[in-house]
Design a protein around this motif. Sequence first.
Motif, PDB file in Angstrom:
ATOM      1  N   LYS A 165     -36.003  -7.944 -21.664  1.00 14.30           N
ATOM      2  CA  LYS A 165     -36.297  -7.540 -20.663  1.00 14.30           C
ATOM      3  C   LYS A 165     -35.077  -7.541 -19.525  1.00 14.30           C
ATOM      4  CE  LYS A 165     -38.274 -11.788 -18.738  1.00 14.30           C
ATOM      5  NZ  LYS A 165     -38.168 -12.641 -19.893  1.00 14.30           N
ATOM      6  N   ASN A 166     -34.763  -6.465 -18.700  1.00 13.65           N
ATOM      7  CA  ASN A 166     -33.634  -6.211 -17.903  1.00 13.65           C
ATOM      8  C   ASN A 166     -33.332  -7.581 -16.993  1.00 13.65           C
ATOM      9  OD1 ASN A 166     -33.714  -3.617 -18.759  1.00 13.65           O
ATOM     10  ND2 ASN A 166     -34.756  -2.746 -17.042  1.00 13.65           N
ATOM     11  N   GLU A 167     -34.569  -8.341 -16.658  1.00 13.98           N
ATOM     12  CA  GLU A 167     -34.116  -9.497 -15.854  1.00 13.98           C
ATOM     13  C   GLU A 167     -33.334 -10.359 -16.453  1.00 13.98           C
ATOM     14  OE1 GLU A 167     -36.970  -8.001 -16.479  1.00 13.98           O
ATOM     15  OE2 GLU A 167     -37.360  -7.280 -14.300  1.00 13.98           O
ATOM     16  N   ASP A 168     -33.144 -10.208 -17.990  1.00 16.42           N
ATOM     17  CA  ASP A 168     -32.255 -11.301 -18.760  1.00 16.42           C
ATOM     18  C   ASP A 168     -30.954 -11.171 -18.358  1.00 16.42           C
ATOM     19  OD1 ASP A 168     -34.813 -12.423 -19.838  1.00 16.42           O
ATOM     20  OD2 ASP A 168     -34.729 -11.295 -21.405  1.00 16.42           O
ATOM     21  N   ALA A 169     -30.368  -9.992 -18.064  1.00 18.61           N
ATOM     22  CA  ALA A 169     -29.082  -9.571 -17.722  1.00 18.61           C
ATOM     23  C   ALA A 169     -28.482 -10.307 -16.547  1.00 18.61           C
ATOM     24  CB  ALA A 169     -28.736  -8.313 -17.711  1.00 18.61           C
ATOM     25  N   GLU A 170     -27.459 -10.786 -16.569  1.00 16.67           N
ATOM     26  CA  GLU A 170     -26.541 -11.441 -15.263  1.00 16.67           C
ATOM     27  C   GLU A 170     -25.956 -10.287 -14.560  1.00 16.67           C
ATOM     28  OE1 GLU A 170     -27.034 -14.704 -14.697  1.00 16.67           O
ATOM     29  OE2 GLU A 170     -28.130 -15.076 -16.481  1.00 16.67           O
ATOM     30  N   LYS A 171     -25.737 -10.679 -13.087  1.00 12.95           N
ATOM     31  CA  LYS A 171     -24.906  -9.907 -12.493  1.00 12.95           C
ATOM     32  C   LYS A 171     -23.658  -9.356 -13.211  1.00 12.95           C
ATOM     33  CE  LYS A 171     -23.055  -9.424  -7.763  1.00 12.95           C
ATOM     34  NZ  LYS A 171     -22.699  -9.857  -6.444  1.00 12.95           N
ATOM     35  N   GLY A 172     -23.186  -8.066 -13.096  1.00 13.95           N
ATOM     36  CA  GLY A 172     -22.082  -7.667 -13.864  1.00 13.95           C
ATOM     37  C   GLY A 172     -22.372  -7.111 -15.136  1.00 13.95           C
ATOM     38  N   GLU A 173     -23.799  -7.372 -15.773  1.00 15.28           N
ATOM     39  CA  GLU A 173     -23.986  -7.034 -17.114  1.00 15.28           C
ATOM     40  C   GLU A 173     -24.934  -5.968 -16.979  1.00 15.28           C
ATOM     41  OE1 GLU A 173     -23.859 -11.272 -19.651  1.00 15.28           O
ATOM     42  OE2 GLU A 173     -25.637 -10.520 -18.590  1.00 15.28           O
ATOM     43  N   LEU A 174     -24.768  -4.845 -17.954  1.00 19.01           N
ATOM     44  CA  LEU A 174     -25.742  -3.823 -18.098  1.00 19.01           C
ATOM     45  C   LEU A 174     -26.764  -4.232 -19.108  1.00 19.01           C
ATOM     46  CD1 LEU A 174     -26.671  -0.681 -17.586  1.00 19.01           C
ATOM     47  CD2 LEU A 174     -25.006  -0.233 -19.686  1.00 19.01           C
ATOM     48  N   PRO A 175     -28.105  -4.507 -18.781  1.00 17.81           N
ATOM     49  CA  PRO A 175     -29.070  -4.591 -19.837  1.00 17.81           C
ATOM     50  C   PRO A 175     -29.333  -3.589 -20.557  1.00 17.81           C
ATOM     51  CG  PRO A 175     -30.324  -4.249 -17.597  1.00 17.81           C
ATOM     52  CD  PRO A 175     -28.508  -4.128 -17.338  1.00 17.81           C
ATOM     53  N   ILE A 176     -29.294  -3.639 -21.999  1.00 20.10           N
ATOM     54  CA  ILE A 176     -29.947  -2.812 -22.754  1.00 20.10           C
ATOM     55  C   ILE A 176     -30.899  -3.262 -23.530  1.00 20.10           C
ATOM     56  CG2 ILE A 176     -29.175  -1.446 -24.995  1.00 20.10           C
ATOM     57  CD1 ILE A 176     -26.167  -1.576 -24.017  1.00 20.10           C
ATOM     58  N   ARG A 177     -32.135  -2.524 -23.554  1.00 20.48           N
ATOM     59  CA  ARG A 177     -33.378  -2.899 -24.487  1.00 20.48           C
ATOM     60  C   ARG A 177     -33.262  -2.154 -25.473  1.00 20.48           C
ATOM     61  NH1 ARG A 177     -38.046  -1.879 -22.031  1.00 20.48           N
ATOM     62  NH2 ARG A 177     -37.020  -0.673 -20.538  1.00 20.48           N
ATOM     63  N   ALA A 178     -33.760  -2.445 -26.855  1.00 24.55           N
ATOM     64  CA  ALA A 178     -33.427  -1.898 -28.085  1.00 24.55           C
ATOM     65  C   ALA A 178     -34.877  -1.942 -28.874  1.00 24.55           C
ATOM     66  CB  ALA A 178     -32.489  -2.199 -29.027  1.00 24.55           C
ATOM     67  N   GLU A 179     -35.524  -1.137 -28.887  1.00 24.35           N
ATOM     68  CA  GLU A 179     -36.919  -0.934 -29.685  1.00 24.35           C
ATOM     69  C   GLU A 179     -36.836  -0.022 -30.910  1.00 24.35           C
ATOM     70  OE1 GLU A 179     -40.003   0.547 -26.761  1.00 24.35           O
ATOM     71  OE2 GLU A 179     -39.272  -1.036 -25.239  1.00 24.35           O
ATOM     72  N   ARG A 180     -37.581  -0.736 -31.587  1.00 23.16           N
ATOM     73  CA  ARG A 180     -37.721  -0.219 -33.213  1.00 23.16           C
ATOM     74  C   ARG A 180     -39.093   0.515 -33.612  1.00 23.16           C
ATOM     75  NH1 ARG A 180     -33.490   0.603 -31.766  1.00 23.16           N
ATOM     76  NH2 ARG A 180     -31.320  -0.237 -32.603  1.00 23.16           N
ATOM     77  N   VAL A 181     -39.381   1.681 -33.543  1.00 26.06           N
ATOM     78  CA  VAL A 181     -40.727   2.267 -33.616  1.00 26.06           C
ATOM     79  C   VAL A 181     -40.582   3.461 -34.520  1.00 26.06           C
ATOM     80  CG1 VAL A 181     -42.624   3.200 -32.374  1.00 26.06           C
ATOM     81  CG2 VAL A 181     -41.301   1.549 -31.068  1.00 26.06           C
ATOM     82  N   ASP A 182     -41.283   3.577 -35.542  1.00 30.36           N
ATOM     83  CA  ASP A 182     -41.406   4.715 -36.649  1.00 30.36           C
ATOM     84  C   ASP A 182     -42.348   5.829 -36.044  1.00 30.36           C
ATOM     85  OD1 ASP A 182     -39.731   3.605 -38.560  1.00 30.36           O
ATOM     86  OD2 ASP A 182     -41.324   2.399 -39.536  1.00 30.36           O
TER      87      ASP A 182
END
Length: 238
Positions: A165-182
């Motif tokens: 989730k985006n809140e897991d990134a610290e200041k200065g980090e761009l959060p990337i969420r990767a989902e795998r869905v067929d």
Amino acid sequence: MNIAILGYGKMGKIIEKMATERGHSVPLKVGREGFVASDLDDIDVAIDFSLPSVAFENITACLKAGVPVVSGTTGWLEKKPEVEALCKEVNGSFLYASNFSLGVNLFFALNKHLANLMNPHDYRASMLEVHHTQKLDAPSGTAITLAEDLIDNSDSLSSWKLVEKNEDAEKGELPIRAERVDPTPGTHVINYSSEIDDIEIKHTAHNRNGFALGAVIAAEFLFENPGIQTMNNVLGLN
């Protein structure tokens, strides 16, 4: 042109179809069995969509044989500087892209421009990428390219981080969420969020044809334009 396809999986088969539709021949198709230098004797351009474990060897073998090579394999890029050095040494031709879709490469250019526009303003950037469950790397090579371009054009970001989730990134980090869905071929979303509003750009692939067509167009370009090239050069975005 005579095109070699190195990595004859789902993408390799679509590339073959696109190449033949554009009037090219595909006399060499390499799966798990590999190839030797003499197999490249009548090849004009090689297109590598193999595995990270063999991509470097495939590319260097082509360059040493004097065959221009287009690569769309991700996961081996720590050796890319070696490939580029060899390409210059043998006066060869090489083009790498994390994504060959013409639409995605236009999206890359849009992402850079938007990052520049957003840089002075108080928005939090984030990314979502969605692929099919057979996609081995996360985040995708396309997502990493988008992230690096965004960070390079931002004063507030210095790195990216794969998060749940985006809140897991610290200041200065761009959060990337990767989902795998067929059966998702590929979706990438860049979001800028503030307390007031959100701004979002999105690219959604409907199938793999765009990736394959772009790879063939890149091969055509590289055959006519030697050296180390990029998709920006192919599309005239420089």
